[in-house]
Design a protein around this motif. Structure first.
Motif, PDB file in Angstrom:
ATOM      1  N   ILE A 189       0.830  -1.210   0.000  1.00 50.22           N
ATOM      2  CA  ILE A 189       0.000   0.000   0.000  1.00 50.22           C
ATOM      3  C   ILE A 189       0.861   1.256   0.000  1.00 50.22           C
ATOM      4  CG2 ILE A 189      -0.249   0.279   2.497  1.00 50.22           C
ATOM      5  CD1 ILE A 189      -3.232   0.848   2.015  1.00 50.22           C
ATOM      6  N   GLY A 190       2.117   1.117   0.434  1.00 50.10           N
ATOM      7  CA  GLY A 190       3.040   2.250   0.434  1.00 50.10           C
ATOM      8  C   GLY A 190       3.814   2.413  -0.864  1.00 50.10           C
ATOM      9  N   GLY A 191       3.486   1.588  -1.864  1.00 54.90           N
ATOM     10  CA  GLY A 191       4.103   1.743  -3.179  1.00 54.90           C
ATOM     11  C   GLY A 191       5.499   1.159  -3.303  1.00 54.90           C
ATOM     12  N   VAL A 192       5.854   0.218  -2.426  1.00 51.04           N
ATOM     13  CA  VAL A 192       7.207  -0.338  -2.453  1.00 51.04           C
ATOM     14  C   VAL A 192       7.491  -1.080  -3.757  1.00 51.04           C
ATOM     15  CG1 VAL A 192       8.735  -2.047  -1.374  1.00 51.04           C
ATOM     16  CG2 VAL A 192       7.430  -0.479   0.050  1.00 51.04           C
ATOM     17  N   ILE A 193       6.532  -1.863  -4.222  1.00 54.06           N
ATOM     18  CA  ILE A 193       6.747  -2.634  -5.458  1.00 54.06           C
ATOM     19  C   ILE A 193       6.988  -1.704  -6.643  1.00 54.06           C
ATOM     20  CG2 ILE A 193       5.604  -4.146  -7.134  1.00 54.06           C
ATOM     21  CD1 ILE A 193       4.382  -5.643  -4.793  1.00 54.06           C
ATOM     22  N   GLU A 194       6.230  -0.625  -6.716  1.00 60.46           N
ATOM     23  CA  GLU A 194       6.397   0.334  -7.821  1.00 60.46           C
ATOM     24  C   GLU A 194       7.769   1.015  -7.770  1.00 60.46           C
ATOM     25  OE1 GLU A 194       2.138  -0.471  -7.299  1.00 60.46           O
ATOM     26  OE2 GLU A 194       3.733   0.065  -5.903  1.00 60.46           O
ATOM     27  N   LYS A 195       8.277   1.230  -6.577  1.00 58.03           N
ATOM     28  CA  LYS A 195       9.615   1.819  -6.444  1.00 58.03           C
ATOM     29  C   LYS A 195      10.686   0.835  -6.917  1.00 58.03           C
ATOM     30  CE  LYS A 195       8.066   4.478  -2.442  1.00 58.03           C
ATOM     31  NZ  LYS A 195       8.060   4.524  -0.963  1.00 58.03           N
ATOM     32  N   ILE A 196      10.570  -0.420  -6.487  1.00 61.74           N
ATOM     33  CA  ILE A 196      11.550  -1.429  -6.881  1.00 61.74           C
ATOM     34  C   ILE A 196      11.499  -1.656  -8.388  1.00 61.74           C
ATOM     35  CG2 ILE A 196      12.225  -3.857  -6.636  1.00 61.74           C
ATOM     36  CD1 ILE A 196      11.016  -3.737  -3.793  1.00 61.74           C
ATOM     37  N   ASP A 197      10.294  -1.695  -8.930  1.00 61.57           N
ATOM     38  CA  ASP A 197      10.130  -1.904 -10.367  1.00 61.57           C
ATOM     39  C   ASP A 197      10.824  -0.800 -11.163  1.00 61.57           C
ATOM     40  OD1 ASP A 197       9.203  -3.054 -12.735  1.00 61.57           O
ATOM     41  OD2 ASP A 197       7.317  -1.936 -12.695  1.00 61.57           O
ATOM     42  N   ALA A 198      10.622   0.441 -10.718  1.00 61.76           N
ATOM     43  CA  ALA A 198      11.256   1.570 -11.403  1.00 61.76           C
ATOM     44  C   ALA A 198      12.777   1.501 -11.274  1.00 61.76           C
ATOM     45  CB  ALA A 198      10.743   2.885 -10.814  1.00 61.76           C
ATOM     46  N   ALA A 199      13.263   1.173 -10.100  1.00 58.52           N
ATOM     47  CA  ALA A 199      14.713   1.069  -9.879  1.00 58.52           C
ATOM     48  C   ALA A 199      15.321  -0.028 -10.740  1.00 58.52           C
ATOM     49  CB  ALA A 199      14.994   0.800  -8.408  1.00 58.52           C
ATOM     50  N   ASN A 200      14.631  -1.142 -10.863  1.00 57.55           N
ATOM     51  CA  ASN A 200      15.125  -2.236 -11.698  1.00 57.55           C
ATOM     52  C   ASN A 200      15.205  -1.823 -13.167  1.00 57.55           C
ATOM     53  OD1 ASN A 200      15.435  -3.995  -9.562  1.00 57.55           O
ATOM     54  ND2 ASN A 200      13.450  -4.985  -9.827  1.00 57.55           N
ATOM     55  N   LYS A 201      14.177  -1.115 -13.617  1.00 56.56           N
ATOM     56  CA  LYS A 201      14.146  -0.716 -15.029  1.00 56.56           C
ATOM     57  C   LYS A 201      15.208   0.337 -15.354  1.00 56.56           C
ATOM     58  CE  LYS A 201       9.365  -2.015 -15.913  1.00 56.56           C
ATOM     59  NZ  LYS A 201       7.952  -1.586 -15.990  1.00 56.56           N
ATOM     60  N   LYS A 202      15.577   1.147 -14.369  1.00 57.12           N
ATOM     61  CA  LYS A 202      16.586   2.192 -14.598  1.00 57.12           C
ATOM     62  C   LYS A 202      17.947   1.810 -14.012  1.00 57.12           C
ATOM     63  CE  LYS A 202      15.930   5.169 -16.578  1.00 57.12           C
ATOM     64  NZ  LYS A 202      15.941   5.328 -18.044  1.00 57.12           N
ATOM     65  N   ASP A 203      18.039   0.600 -13.486  1.00 57.88           N
ATOM     66  CA  ASP A 203      19.300   0.063 -12.955  1.00 57.88           C
ATOM     67  C   ASP A 203      19.928   0.978 -11.903  1.00 57.88           C
ATOM     68  OD1 ASP A 203      21.354  -1.763 -12.631  1.00 57.88           O
ATOM     69  OD2 ASP A 203      22.561  -0.932 -14.267  1.00 57.88           O
ATOM     70  N   ILE A 204      19.118   1.337 -10.893  1.00 53.54           N
ATOM     71  CA  ILE A 204      19.656   2.090  -9.759  1.00 53.54           C
ATOM     72  C   ILE A 204      19.408   1.294  -8.485  1.00 53.54           C
ATOM     73  CG2 ILE A 204      19.122   4.248 -10.984  1.00 53.54           C
ATOM     74  CD1 ILE A 204      17.089   4.800  -8.652  1.00 53.54           C
ATOM     75  N   ALA A 205      20.103   1.677  -7.428  1.00 54.88           N
ATOM     76  CA  ALA A 205      20.013   0.951  -6.163  1.00 54.88           C
ATOM     77  C   ALA A 205      18.799   1.397  -5.345  1.00 54.88           C
ATOM     78  CB  ALA A 205      21.286   1.165  -5.351  1.00 54.88           C
ATOM     79  N   VAL A 206      18.292   0.470  -4.552  1.00 52.48           N
ATOM     80  CA  VAL A 206      17.228   0.768  -3.586  1.00 52.48           C
ATOM     81  C   VAL A 206      17.767   0.468  -2.190  1.00 52.48           C
ATOM     82  CG1 VAL A 206      14.916   0.168  -2.756  1.00 52.48           C
ATOM     83  CG2 VAL A 206      15.410   0.125  -5.214  1.00 52.48           C
ATOM     84  N   ILE A 207      17.740   1.458  -1.330  1.00 50.64           N
ATOM     85  CA  ILE A 207      18.107   1.230   0.069  1.00 50.64           C
ATOM     86  C   ILE A 207      16.815   1.126   0.858  1.00 50.64           C
ATOM     87  CG2 ILE A 207      19.300   2.116   2.091  1.00 50.64           C
ATOM     88  CD1 ILE A 207      21.266   3.451   0.249  1.00 50.64           C
ATOM     89  N   MET A 208      16.585  -0.047   1.415  1.00 49.87           N
ATOM     90  CA  MET A 208      15.329  -0.362   2.091  1.00 49.87           C
ATOM     91  C   MET A 208      15.546  -0.423   3.602  1.00 49.87           C
ATOM     92  SD  MET A 208      12.088  -1.599   1.177  1.00 49.87           S
ATOM     93  CE  MET A 208      12.302  -2.621  -0.279  1.00 49.87           C
ATOM     94  N   ILE A 209      14.861   0.469   4.322  1.00 47.55           N
ATOM     95  CA  ILE A 209      14.941   0.449   5.782  1.00 47.55           C
ATOM     96  C   ILE A 209      13.928  -0.559   6.296  1.00 47.55           C
ATOM     97  CG2 ILE A 209      14.516   1.735   7.895  1.00 47.55           C
ATOM     98  CD1 ILE A 209      15.980   3.365   4.788  1.00 47.55           C
TER      99      ILE A 209
END
Length: 265
Positions: free
Chosen positions: A213-233
């Motif tokens: 509900i906080g949009g985590v999947i959409e963030k990871i999906d975007a990061a994967n497509k643009k090949d950038i890192a995700v720092i997840m707390i």
């Protein structure tokens, strides 16, 4: 029944609508912002309080208002208020329910770009050491910026926040460039996140493990497509909350509430 609801999340609005649809109840919802209170009223809350409350204030309101049950539907990272609410319910000997959205199901998602940390201080240190180039998208709220900015320069820092006075004041205190502030109006789509990555030349994004509900999947999906890192707390564990008092969806909430309410036919 009178319900004291600690809200301010999309979950809490769903809870208000669910309870009003199924039970005969008066609901007072407390949030930290007027925006959260507005959403609660739109959801059907009978009354709202739009400011942070101290422990003694919550206790006094519950006693004076003769509330029957306390439901905590604050954000999974609102550690202090969850600790406080569990303690208050125990002291007042009233039923307590902690509604916490489930963690994100990443079973079929590429997680190779995710770096898990336990705090925003650790996030800042990781960026300083491992991601010294490119800009930083901060998708974790205004109150978490300070620990990151101890290690990351404001020149690289782009926070997405609600444009409310308290958040803007926090940005000013921390010398965040006003032109770097990205207005937030809810969870963004993957395409919207991709646009932000491209627009601001981001090499890394920071997010909380705040559930689907906080949009985590959409963030990871975007990061994967643009090949950038995700720092997840990762979420804090709150020892004051017992497992028996926790629910993670409306069905579980309804099952628990049946013991306290006479359901409307």
């Amino acid at each position: 029944m009178k319900i004291f609801l600690l809200g301010g999340t999309k979950d809490s609005t769903n809870i208000i609508e669910f309870i009003k649809r199924n039970y005969d109840a008066y609901i007072l919802t407390t949030t930290t912002t007027e925006y959260g209170a507005k959403l609660a009223r739109e959801g059907g809350s009978d009354d709202t309080i739009a400011r942070p409350l101290l422990k003694d204030e919550i206790t006094e309101i519950i006693i004076d208002g003769k509330f029957d049950i306390l439901i905590d539907a604050t954000h999974p990272f609102a550690e202090h208020i969850t600790q406080t609410s569990a303690i208050i319910a125990k002291e007042l000997k009233i039923p307590y329910i902690r509604f916490e959205r489930p963690t994100t199901n990443l079973e079929n998602i590429d997680t190779s770009r995710i770096h898990y940390v336990n705090s925003f201080t650790d996030a800042g240190k990781l960026i300083e050491n491992d991601f010294p180039k490119g800009n930083v998208l901060h998708f974790a709220g205004a109150n978490t910026m300070e620990d990151v900015l101890k290690y990351v320069s404001c020149e690289r820092f782009y926070p997405r926040i609600l444009k409310v006075p308290s958040s803007l004041e926090k940005c000013k205190e921390l010398n965040v460039n006003p032109n770097h502030i990205i207005p937030m109006t809810g969870a963004a789509s993957a395409n919207e996140n991709i646009e932000l990555i491209e627009k601001y030349g981001a090499s890394v994004m920071i997010t909380k493990e705040s559930g689907e509900i906080g949009g985590v999947i959409e963030k990871i999906d975007a990061a994967n497509k643009k090949d950038i890192a995700v720092i997840m707390i990762q979420r804090p564990e709150i020892k004051e909350v017992e497992k028996k008092d926790m629910v993670s969806n409306l069905n579980e909430l309804g099952h628990k509430l049946k013991t306290y309410f006479k359901k409307i036919d």
